[in-house]
Design a protein around this motif. Structure first.
Motif, short mmCIF file in Angstrom:
data_model
loop_
_atom_site.label_atom_id
_atom_site.label_comp_id
_atom_site.label_asym_id
_atom_site.label_seq_id
_atom_site.Cartn_x
_atom_site.Cartn_y
_atom_site.Cartn_z
N LEU A 179 0.86 -1.18 0.00
CA LEU A 179 0.00 0.00 0.00
C LEU A 179 0.90 1.23 0.00
CD1 LEU A 179 -2.76 -0.79 2.70
CD2 LEU A 179 -3.07 -0.67 0.21
N PRO A 180 0.39 2.38 -0.47
CA PRO A 180 1.15 3.62 -0.31
C PRO A 180 1.44 3.88 1.16
CG PRO A 180 -0.70 3.94 -1.81
CD PRO A 180 -0.88 2.58 -1.20
N LEU A 181 2.62 4.44 1.44
CA LEU A 181 3.04 4.69 2.81
C LEU A 181 3.18 6.19 3.06
CD1 LEU A 181 5.81 1.97 3.30
CD2 LEU A 181 3.35 1.82 3.81
N GLU A 182 2.76 6.58 4.25
CA GLU A 182 2.89 7.96 4.70
C GLU A 182 3.76 7.97 5.94
OE1 GLU A 182 -0.71 10.42 4.72
OE2 GLU A 182 -0.37 10.72 6.87
N VAL A 183 4.61 9.00 6.07
CA VAL A 183 5.44 9.13 7.28
C VAL A 183 5.36 10.56 7.80
CG1 VAL A 183 7.05 7.33 6.55
CG2 VAL A 183 7.56 9.72 6.03
N PHE A 184 5.47 10.69 9.10
CA PHE A 184 5.62 12.01 9.70
C PHE A 184 7.02 12.52 9.38
CE2 PHE A 184 1.95 10.79 12.15
CZ PHE A 184 1.30 12.00 12.40
N VAL A 185 7.09 13.76 8.93
CA VAL A 185 8.39 14.31 8.53
C VAL A 185 8.80 15.49 9.40
CG1 VAL A 185 7.50 15.96 6.82
CG2 VAL A 185 9.73 14.91 6.46
N HIS A 186 7.86 16.05 10.15
CA HIS A 186 8.21 17.19 11.01
C HIS A 186 7.19 17.34 12.13
CE1 HIS A 186 10.43 20.96 11.71
NE2 HIS A 186 9.29 21.34 12.27
N GLY A 187 7.70 17.81 13.27
CA GLY A 187 6.82 18.16 14.39
C GLY A 187 7.13 17.40 15.65
N ALA A 188 6.23 17.49 16.60
CA ALA A 188 6.42 16.86 17.90
C ALA A 188 6.52 15.35 17.76
CB ALA A 188 5.28 17.22 18.84
N LEU A 189 7.44 14.75 18.52
CA LEU A 189 7.58 13.30 18.57
C LEU A 189 6.96 12.79 19.87
CD1 LEU A 189 11.20 12.43 17.37
CD2 LEU A 189 9.05 11.81 16.26
N CYS A 190 6.08 11.82 19.77
CA CYS A 190 5.60 11.13 20.96
C CYS A 190 6.69 10.14 21.39
CB CYS A 190 4.32 10.36 20.67
SG CYS A 190 2.95 11.41 20.15
N VAL A 191 7.00 10.11 22.68
CA VAL A 191 8.03 9.18 23.13
C VAL A 191 7.49 7.75 23.12
CG1 VAL A 191 7.55 9.22 25.61
CG2 VAL A 191 9.90 8.91 24.79
N ALA A 192 6.18 7.59 23.29
CA ALA A 192 5.56 6.27 23.26
C ALA A 192 5.02 5.98 21.87
CB ALA A 192 4.44 6.19 24.28
N TYR A 193 4.92 4.71 21.53
CA TYR A 193 4.27 4.33 20.28
C TYR A 193 2.84 4.83 20.29
CZ TYR A 193 7.89 1.32 18.28
OH TYR A 193 9.02 0.86 17.69
N SER A 194 2.45 5.53 19.23
CA SER A 194 1.07 6.01 19.12
C SER A 194 0.12 4.83 19.07
CB SER A 194 0.91 6.86 17.86
OG SER A 194 1.68 8.03 17.95
N GLY A 195 -0.95 4.94 19.85
CA GLY A 195 -1.90 3.85 19.96
C GLY A 195 -1.56 2.90 21.08
N GLN A 196 -0.35 3.06 21.67
CA GLN A 196 0.08 2.18 22.76
C GLN A 196 0.45 2.98 24.01
OE1 GLN A 196 -0.01 -1.23 22.36
NE2 GLN A 196 -0.94 -0.72 20.38
N CYS A 197 0.00 4.23 24.09
CA CYS A 197 0.30 5.08 25.24
C CYS A 197 -0.91 5.16 26.15
CB CYS A 197 0.72 6.47 24.79
SG CYS A 197 1.19 7.54 26.17
N LEU A 198 -0.76 4.70 27.36
CA LEU A 198 -1.85 4.71 28.34
C LEU A 198 -1.52 5.61 29.52
CD1 LEU A 198 -2.41 0.87 28.18
CD2 LEU A 198 -3.97 2.60 27.28
N THR A 199 -0.60 6.53 29.33
CA THR A 199 -0.10 7.34 30.44
C THR A 199 -1.14 8.33 30.94
OG1 THR A 199 2.02 7.21 29.31
CG2 THR A 199 1.87 8.67 31.21
#
Length: 882
Positions: A179-199
């Motif tokens: 499938l076509p792939l999209e990536v974040f190229v700029h901005g804030a980084l979440c330290v936890a995997y998105s979708g796996q953060c329960l903090t």
């Protein structure tokens, strides 16, 4: 969206490389205009429900027709973010939202919830679905899962490196699941995997999976190793990554065949959107000049000559920037002026910066990802204070500064009040620069020699940015191509095409006549038809096929040009027509609910070492889960259980083992290691596990994010014996789930230390070694017990896994004991208890209490008071409940 041609590693022919789209964030109308006028190819935005940025202003359903007409008129796509988990009671509203979104001609919807993907595809066979980064796709197996689900594009997890992106592309192509792939190229980084953060959920009853992230990663923590506080100096922000800046690797991302480059920032200002979009538009155009794209008519896109011409700089004059500031990329990543210019860097740091870094694109470097010195915006590093005399401050200036700019002084204690204000005068005196400030703006008595100075505001830059999108007339123009045909005595015909494939044709209202002096030609026609100021278009190329020396009045050529623009405008503003099944309904996807018979409830126990395993066996537990940091030890656990079976004649005991929560393209060796233990079954935590352990008994863990019956039914088709209900469900939402799908499908974790952050970032490596990753860190995770102490004094427990990822567990165990009797009444029979560092005595006491609870011998309130637990099940305050 047109799929990019996948490149085969670095050896791919540049002729197959296509221009990726530039995707910008929009939290409101001004942000949308800022993105459009500064060169975005697409924007993404949320509505007032079901999006992961509920603090943004957001749009409404009623805005969609006008917004989409504006975007399409300007040649820009619009994607709606519906990227949260959806609870059972919300499915009717979600269905209505989806119908409105599809009918409005939105270009795609970005989705996290598996059930919502199924619902969209049920309502419409062709409406595009983009799998959100919240779906935690890190491998070809994840891409295959998304494709089977009906997705048209996958947003990869931010933690994927360039090398891993290549592997995902190649493996997906080999398996025919690309499938076509999209990536974040700029901005804030979440330290936890998105979708796996329960903090946020664990600490404040708010859920990142529901758009209510409280940004606990940006707070201060102390490191406690083996019971002793580690002196880290001014490094207090142990979980706050620098901001992502992908400019140095932009060409590599293009060559990797990435389809879409995404800028983070739906909570940011329009000035931020304008600034970052413009920088990446220019950089992408520069990159494409060096990488010839596929010819336009092979893919319905403009040629390399059709790129937007470079926009003039809108920032301060070029000047040398800091070589030693915390935002400095040059110290570790070589770059060229073509990809990472001083001006680019200045603009991006002024837009928003906690320090700029290439994230995980170049692999893991735990020493650089998190500098830990601040967790909020700093901007451009100006220099270090050398002297303070009265109302004057001296420093060696390392970046542009002028009167009116805003600054902040950094004494290495960002959690305390910091001095800052507007600069009044800037006076260069040899190697030093002298600054003064307005009266009472800055208390220079609190400023010390050695303090760092940061530029946080540039009013002149902000003004120019606002001007870029303030006008009602289009500033950024998209290319069109013209063909002109003419024969003496007949009407002139002009045909215009845009990059979206729209075609319009206009004829002159009078025939061509013989030219006496200056006949029409390509040059004259180009000069006349290129007068497109104030329109969304610019003439990229004109070809003319004229027979003889002919002419037409200029006024008629002008009329034809205006008519072409008018017709293109009309065509482009029409909403896209997706198929929408009027008779389809969410009800078609709901499972049939049959209450189970009068079976006894079962306690299931998850242990994290062999002593705990022995205690659980001796306590009569029949179903056991093992989650060990070292998968090689699973074989010992299996032997331990088998020996107990043989000694006790207890053949009904079953042991399930847990592979790591994340699986990257080169980590199948870990899964092989897990499988070789020959356990009775496996705890499925991601898409790779679904594929890899498909022939074995399996149970779905909480990380699959099962929050509604449509999602539950989808995972049931994989043959999973049970599913663990999402930790995002509070008691009312859990009750709703148990009444809308068969309760025997589910188990609920009743007792646990909530796994808050699950991170690629290794705290052990970053702060207990000088190494960059597992190859040179010395493995402090194997020899030291580490906790992170938060501002309230709670010590949260840090664990590493086989992939050198870290999980931070809440230091306080929580229990849903008060709701146990209600869950029993609803038919739930499987209750999980998870142990972390509990001793055998603590485990026995806990197990006895829960047995009494399920037997009705003690109340839930008595249990949590007796065991000194925190009474909480999932999100205690439903942050999005109506």
């Amino acid at each position: 969206m047109d799929a990019a041609v996948r490149s085969q590693g670095n050896s791919a022919s540049v002729s197959t490389v296509q221009r990726p789209e530039l995707l910008a964030p929009a939290g409101n109308w001004d942000c949308a205009k800022a993105a459009v006028e500064n060169g975005a190819d697409a924007i993404y935005f949320g509505l007032d429900r079901f999006n992961a940025r509920m603090r943004a202003q957001n749009f409404t359903e009623a805005d969609l027709p006008e917004l989409m007409a504006f975007l399409h008129w300007r040649g820009v796509k619009g994607y709606v973010t519906l990227n949260t988990l959806v609870f059972p009671a919300e499915l009717p509203e979600a269905e209505q939202y989806l119908r409105s979104i599809i009918a409005a001609g939105v270009d795609a919807v970005i989705v996290q919830d598996v059930g919502i993907c199924r619902l969209i595809r049920h309502l419409s066979p062709d409406f595009p679905i983009h799998a959100s980064t919240q779906m935690t796709v890190t491998s070809a197996a994840g891409v295959a899962f998304a494709k089977d689900l009906g997705c048209d594009l996958v947003v990869l997890a931010r933690e994927c490196s360039l090398k891993e992106i290549h592997k995902i592309q190649n493996q997906s192509a080999e398996q025919k699941v690309a499938l076509p792939l999209e990536v974040f190229v700029h901005g804030a980084l979440c330290v936890a995997y998105s979708g796996q953060c329960l903090t946020s959920e664990a600490l404040g009853g708010r859920s990142a999976n529901r758009g209510e992230c409280a940004q606990a990663c940006r707070m201060t923590y102390e490191l406690v190793a083996d019971g002793e506080t580690v002196d880290l100096g001014d490094r207090q922000y142990l979980l706050s990554p620098q901001d992502l800046a992908g400019l140095p690797v932009l060409s590599d991302l293009v060559k990797a065949g990435v389809t879409s480059l995404k800028v983070e920032g739906r909570l940011k200002t329009p000035e931020y959107v304008a600034n970052v979009t413009r920088v990446y538009r220019q950089a992408l155009d520069r990159a494409m000049e060096q990488i010839p794209p596929t010819p336009p008519y092979e893919r319905g896109e403009p040629s390399s000559a059709a790129k937007q011409k470079s926009l003039p700089p809108i920032s301060s004059p070029r000047a040398p920037l800091s070589k030693g500031g915390w935002g400095d990329l040059s110290a570790t990543h070589p770059f060229t002026q073509d990809t990472w210019q001083n001006q680019d860097r200045y603009d991006l740091e002024m837009a928003f910066s906690r320090g700029l870094y290439t994230g995980w694109f170049n692999g893991i470097n735990n020493q650089e990802l998190v500098h830990a010195r601040f967790g909020k915006k700093r901007g451009v590093f100006l220099g270090t204070v050398t002297r303070v005399k009265g109302d004057r401050l001296f420093l060696r200036l390392e970046a542009p500064l002028k009167p009116g700019d805003g600054v902040v002084f950094d004494a290495g204690k960002p959690a305390e009040r910091e001095e800052g204000g507007r600069v009044y005068t800037v006076d260069c005196q040899g190697k030093e620069t002298v600054l003064t400030f307005g009266r009472r703006d800055v208390d220079l008595r609190r400023v010390k020699v050695g303090d760092r100075l940061w530029k946080t505001s540039d009013p002149e830059l902000d003004k120019r940015l606002r001007q870029s999108y303030a006008s009602d007339k289009p500033q950024f123009q998209r290319p069109i191509w013209l063909e002109v045909h003419g024969v003496l005595g007949e009407n002139l015909v002009a045909i215009a095409r845009d990059e979206q494939g729209h075609v319009v044709q206009v004829e002159s209202e009078m025939p061509l006549v013989q030219a006496e002096k200056q006949p029409l030609g390509e040059d004259r026609l180009t000069a006349q038809f290129s007068r497109l100021g104030g329109t969304p278009f610019r003439l990229d190329q004109l070809t003319a096929q004229l027979e003889g020396a002919v002419m037409l009045p200029v006024s008629e050529l002008n009329r034809m040009r205006r008519e072409l623009v008018k017709r293109l405008d009309t065509l482009r503003q029409q909403p896209k027509r997706w198929q929408l099944n009027a008779t389809a309904s969410r009800q078609d996807l709901l499972p049939t609910v049959v209450l189970p018979g009068d079976t006894q409830p079962e306690l299931i126990v998850l242990v994290r070492n062999q002593k705990q395993l022995a205690t659980a066996l001796e306590s009569g537990i029949k179903t056991l889960y093992c989650e060990f940091e070292d998968p090689r030890r699973y074989r010992d656990a299996v032997q331990q259980v088998q020996q107990f079976r043989d000694a006790q004649g207890a053949e009904d005991i079953r042991l399930f083992v847990a592979p790591p929560r994340i699986a990257k393209p080169s980590e199948n060796w870990i899964l092989e290691q897990v499988r070789r233990c020959n356990a009775d079954g496996y705890l499925i935590r991601n898409y790779d596990h679904l594929q890899f352990f498909a022939d074995s008994p399996c149970l779905g863990d909480f990380s699959l994010n099962v929050a509604n019956p449509i999602t539950a039914q989808y995972f049931q088709q994989f043959g999973l014996e049970r599913l663990t209900a999402s930790y995002d469900l509070n008691i009312s939402q859990l009750e709703s789930l148990l009444t809308t799908c068969p309760p025997e499908w589910l188990e609920v974790t009743l007792h646990q230390h909530m796994p808050m952050f699950h991170m690629e970032h290794c705290v052990f490596c970053a702060f207990l070694s000088d190494g960059t990753d597992y190859r040179d860190c010395g493995r402090p995770c194997e020899t030291q017990e580490v906790k992170l102490r938060d501002r309230r004094g709670t010590e949260h427990i840090l664990h590493a896994d086989a992939g050198c990822r870290n999980t931070l567990f809440n230091g306080t165990a929580q229990t849903g004991a008060e709701y146990a009797q209600r869950l029993l009444q609803l038919g739930l029979r499987h209750f999980r208890l998870e142990f972390l560092h509990d001793t055998p005595d603590q485990m026995r006491r806990t197990l006895d209490a829960y047995r009494q609870l399920l037997a009705g011998e003690i109340s839930g309130a008595k249990l949590w008071k007796m065991l000194k637990l925190h009474s909480q099940l999932g999100v205690t305050r439903g942050t999005m409940e109506s």
